[in-house]
Design a protein around this motif. Sequence first.
Motif, mmCIF file in Angstrom:
data_model
loop_
_atom_site.group_PDB
_atom_site.id
_atom_site.type_symbol
_atom_site.label_atom_id
_atom_site.label_comp_id
_atom_site.label_asym_id
_atom_site.label_seq_id
_atom_site.Cartn_x
_atom_site.Cartn_y
_atom_site.Cartn_z
ATOM 1 N N ASP A 1 0.821 -1.211 0.000
ATOM 2 C CA ASP A 1 0.000 0.000 0.000
ATOM 3 C C ASP A 1 0.854 1.259 0.000
ATOM 4 O OD1 ASP A 1 -2.218 -1.502 -0.067
ATOM 5 O OD2 ASP A 1 -2.944 -1.038 1.941
ATOM 6 N N LYS A 2 2.088 1.159 0.486
ATOM 7 C CA LYS A 2 2.963 2.321 0.508
ATOM 8 C C LYS A 2 3.444 2.697 -0.890
ATOM 9 C CE LYS A 2 4.678 1.154 5.143
ATOM 10 N NZ LYS A 2 5.874 0.836 5.952
ATOM 11 N N VAL A 3 3.436 1.722 -1.807
ATOM 12 C CA VAL A 3 3.928 1.980 -3.159
ATOM 13 C C VAL A 3 2.856 2.634 -4.016
ATOM 14 C CG1 VAL A 3 4.938 0.909 -5.205
ATOM 15 C CG2 VAL A 3 5.468 0.016 -2.936
ATOM 16 N N PHE A 4 1.617 2.217 -3.854
ATOM 17 C CA PHE A 4 0.533 2.750 -4.665
ATOM 18 C C PHE A 4 0.074 4.089 -4.089
ATOM 19 C CE2 PHE A 4 0.518 -1.769 -5.437
ATOM 20 C CZ PHE A 4 0.331 -1.855 -6.805
ATOM 21 N N ARG A 5 0.035 5.092 -4.940
ATOM 22 C CA ARG A 5 -0.351 6.448 -4.522
ATOM 23 C C ARG A 5 -1.542 6.912 -5.359
ATOM 24 N NH1 ARG A 5 4.186 8.877 -2.185
ATOM 25 N NH2 ARG A 5 2.699 10.418 -1.387
ATOM 26 N N PRO A 6 -2.743 6.403 -5.086
ATOM 27 C CA PRO A 6 -3.896 6.813 -5.903
ATOM 28 C C PRO A 6 -4.179 8.303 -5.830
ATOM 29 C CG PRO A 6 -4.605 5.564 -3.964
ATOM 30 C CD PRO A 6 -3.127 5.428 -4.043
ATOM 31 N N LEU A 7 -3.805 8.954 -4.728
ATOM 32 C CA LEU A 7 -4.061 10.397 -4.617
ATOM 33 C C LEU A 7 -3.238 11.199 -5.620
ATOM 34 C CD1 LEU A 7 -4.280 10.854 -0.738
ATOM 35 C CD2 LEU A 7 -6.142 10.907 -2.396
ATOM 36 N N LEU A 8 -2.180 10.609 -6.168
ATOM 37 C CA LEU A 8 -1.414 11.294 -7.206
ATOM 38 C C LEU A 8 -2.299 11.586 -8.412
ATOM 39 C CD1 LEU A 8 1.310 12.253 -8.437
ATOM 40 C CD2 LEU A 8 1.675 9.891 -9.179
ATOM 41 N N LEU A 9 -3.258 10.686 -8.676
ATOM 42 C CA LEU A 9 -4.142 10.871 -9.826
ATOM 43 C C LEU A 9 -5.157 11.981 -9.581
ATOM 44 C CD1 LEU A 9 -4.826 7.117 -10.676
ATOM 45 C CD2 LEU A 9 -2.914 8.562 -11.338
ATOM 46 N N GLN A 10 -5.316 12.393 -8.325
ATOM 47 C CA GLN A 10 -6.243 13.481 -7.986
ATOM 48 C C GLN A 10 -5.476 14.787 -7.795
ATOM 49 O OE1 GLN A 10 -9.401 13.089 -8.153
ATOM 50 N NE2 GLN A 10 -9.556 10.860 -8.200
ATOM 51 N N TRP A 11 -4.486 15.018 -8.632
ATOM 52 C CA TRP A 11 -3.597 16.161 -8.496
ATOM 53 C C TRP A 11 -4.355 17.479 -8.455
ATOM 54 C CZ3 TRP A 11 1.820 16.496 -8.246
ATOM 55 C CH2 TRP A 11 2.357 17.762 -8.435
ATOM 56 N N SER A 12 -5.279 17.656 -9.380
ATOM 57 C CA SER A 12 -5.997 18.929 -9.465
ATOM 58 C C SER A 12 -6.819 19.192 -8.207
ATOM 59 C CB SER A 12 -6.910 18.918 -10.702
ATOM 60 O OG SER A 12 -7.661 20.114 -10.779
ATOM 61 N N ARG A 13 -7.509 18.191 -7.701
ATOM 62 C CA ARG A 13 -8.327 18.382 -6.504
ATOM 63 C C ARG A 13 -7.458 18.625 -5.274
ATOM 64 N NH1 ARG A 13 -13.274 14.136 -6.435
ATOM 65 N NH2 ARG A 13 -13.698 15.377 -4.567
ATOM 66 N N LEU A 14 -6.308 17.946 -5.211
ATOM 67 C CA LEU A 14 -5.395 18.186 -4.096
ATOM 68 C C LEU A 14 -4.839 19.604 -4.150
ATOM 69 C CD1 LEU A 14 -3.344 14.868 -3.785
ATOM 70 C CD2 LEU A 14 -5.257 15.645 -2.389
ATOM 71 N N HIS A 15 -4.556 20.075 -5.367
ATOM 72 C CA HIS A 15 -4.047 21.448 -5.491
ATOM 73 C C HIS A 15 -5.089 22.453 -5.019
ATOM 74 C CE1 HIS A 15 -3.521 25.293 -7.689
ATOM 75 N NE2 HIS A 15 -2.254 25.115 -7.374
ATOM 76 N N THR A 16 -6.338 22.260 -5.417
ATOM 77 C CA THR A 16 -7.397 23.179 -4.998
ATOM 78 C C THR A 16 -7.575 23.158 -3.481
ATOM 79 O OG1 THR A 16 -8.557 22.921 -7.104
ATOM 80 C CG2 THR A 16 -9.845 23.704 -5.229
ATOM 81 N N ALA A 17 -7.614 21.953 -2.904
ATOM 82 C CA ALA A 17 -7.775 21.845 -1.447
ATOM 83 C C ALA A 17 -6.560 22.420 -0.721
ATOM 84 C CB ALA A 17 -7.978 20.382 -1.054
#
Length: 751
Positions: A418-434
């Motif tokens: 689980d430490k290798v997989f970073r699904p939040l990387l695919l939500q880059w735009s939403r993370l930037h906004t937040a």
Amino acid sequence: MDQADIPALLARLASDEDAARKMAVFKLQSSINDPAFADVFISSGGLVILRRLIMTTGGNTLAYSLQSLSRLLEVDMGWDIFEGIAATDLVERVVELVVTNPLVNILRGAMSILVAIVSHSQSSSGAAGLSNRAESSRAAGGSSIRAPGSFGFRALRPAVAVYPTFYELVIAQLQSADHALCANALALINALIRDILSTDLSAVPTTPGGSVRTASSGDDWPKFIKKLQDLGLIKAVYHLMQSSALQDLAHPLLEFQGLTKVLLRRWREVSVDLERPEHRRALKGLHLASAPDRQPHTNGTTNGIKKEEPTAESARKGSRKHNPEKWRRLGFETESPTVEFEHMGFLGMMDMTDYVRKNEDGFQKLLLEQSTQSMPKRCPVAKSSLAVTMILYDHFEVDKPDEDVKTYQQLDGTKSSDKVFRPLLLQWSRLHTAGLQAFFRIWKATGAEQDDFDKAGELVRILIDQVVGQAVRTKDVVDVEEELHEFDCARLRELQMELLELAFEDQWGTHLYQVREELKREALQFVKEQRIRCLLQGSWFTKPVPKRDRADSAGKCRLYQPRPWRFAKLSHNRRFLHYADFVQQTPQDPGLDAMVDRVDLSTISSVVSNVSAPKKGEDLDEDDQSVSSNGTRLQNQTPKTTTKITIYSYASAEEAAKASSGAQDAREQAILTLYPQSHSLASEWLDGLLMLLNQAPITAETSRLVGQVYDFGLKIRLLNVRFESVYSGTPAGAGVVPSREGLDDDYYYQV
């Protein structure tokens, strides 16, 4: 299968009977991945027959044929089948199967072949293997000259033009319940992205210095990536990364994760250039979204300057008049925004334009709110957006070489992977906004000014590391956004202090360890003295009264006057503990001369207590409550507590001798019992007695007090050290003895 059986196998493959062909191709798929068998099969003209089966058959025969070709390509053989004039027809046939055929076994083989076709242009061994088998291909009737564009992304373009829904259907297969088909679909998408990136990169011209001339760079890959994103690619892969099918799809998922980082790097490398129409449109969109005509004004004045009434001429020319703060009001430092995008490139512009497009009303309100502030207190919106982009870029280690696949192969267990997989990387735009909204919230909560911009950015960096970095693989992005929005600023400051302490520890190591040990001893000694001073001051304790001796309803005692109060006090020489029982608490604490009973501390063997805070409503037993007419407790009724401290001594000198010799069965007897009225009083007396006996304190309250004194001492010492000294090395010239050349002894001191 034996190589001698190949002629018979080819005869059955060319048979007009479907049953014979089906059985033959079924056997072929299990043997063709043997290089020796495959070489004889190709030299015997088997590729022509295999191609005919793919072009004309259906059902299981077609599925076995596709699987055979896929396994042949896996051993890097049989590429001659895609050469010549008919190569385009074969690729189009495979693409047609992906679009029109619903059977899973056919779709798996077709997509596997397409993955091999697209990936072959990226394989350095493909061309070499092809040239080594040139003679055998001539014997099979193939062409020794490969047509340009027969492999890679370009090989699929003619077929995709015929079937424009191809990409949409491939992405739709990412939701398939068949994990093998899902993995092949994602592998095909990865191959297409990787090939178009490598093709465009090789086509980009460079300057004489070797830098990329982005104004002339290829536009294929941004358009292609946007098309895939519009078809729902990011959402589909994001759900796959959070699903339970992680192990079956690990390799293509990690490859897609690595390609996402490659795309982020490529977007950052693209410089913002006003000569490019899309960049010019993006900047113009930022300006228009900021509502430049909505300027705050009061009584016809703006920023203290009287506003002139617009004339017809000025209204006609108003649109051409340049606003001197056109870009600075958006949070840029200068009026040249392209210069400020140099560090983060087009990636920084993408993030900012995406935030403005999705939060246009909030963006305008924020600018109006900031315009009412004085210049030092305004939060630079554009600069903050670029800072958050850089924070995310560093957090996900985008510049770091991608080794996720190797790391995954070395890990054991789902929790570790689980430490290798970073699904939040695919939500880059939403993370930037937040993250950007969190930046604005921290700026406002801390009362920051523009000189404190880097400090606010550091708090946001810690926030991203804490929330995004600590998020588990299955945590939804909505929960992450909510946590970024609601994270306590005080807790964030505590985390910053902890990280600062770790930084000091890494820098100084042994010295800080010595300081800590010294502070711990000092804190323990300080608390010990405080606890003993509580004993020297003395305290009142309750004493249980037998039921038969309690007062009746008239307030009269039945047998004798009880003494429910006990006062205990440590002597000034700290050698004896004096105590006495009283009928009631006296206005002034009794002195040592009024307490005839005492305990010699040297005779105490142990101190025992249950030290538990009384629960609410348990001060008195239900039968023992006695209240007067005015609602107050009767004088001789004392609160009942659940906490008691019992002091023990050895029963005799012989027992004490046995204890001193190490015997475990030395008999003890209770010589004094105290009933504290509060948990704090119990902590003071229990740990005070233990410390007098040179034992360690045991209550949580004392431990917490020691920790607080230690923390305060450490922070006070750290405040005496400049923050920059943690990171800066030895100043230039430090330790060098200055030369006395040119000096004499003619000097004086000015007092």
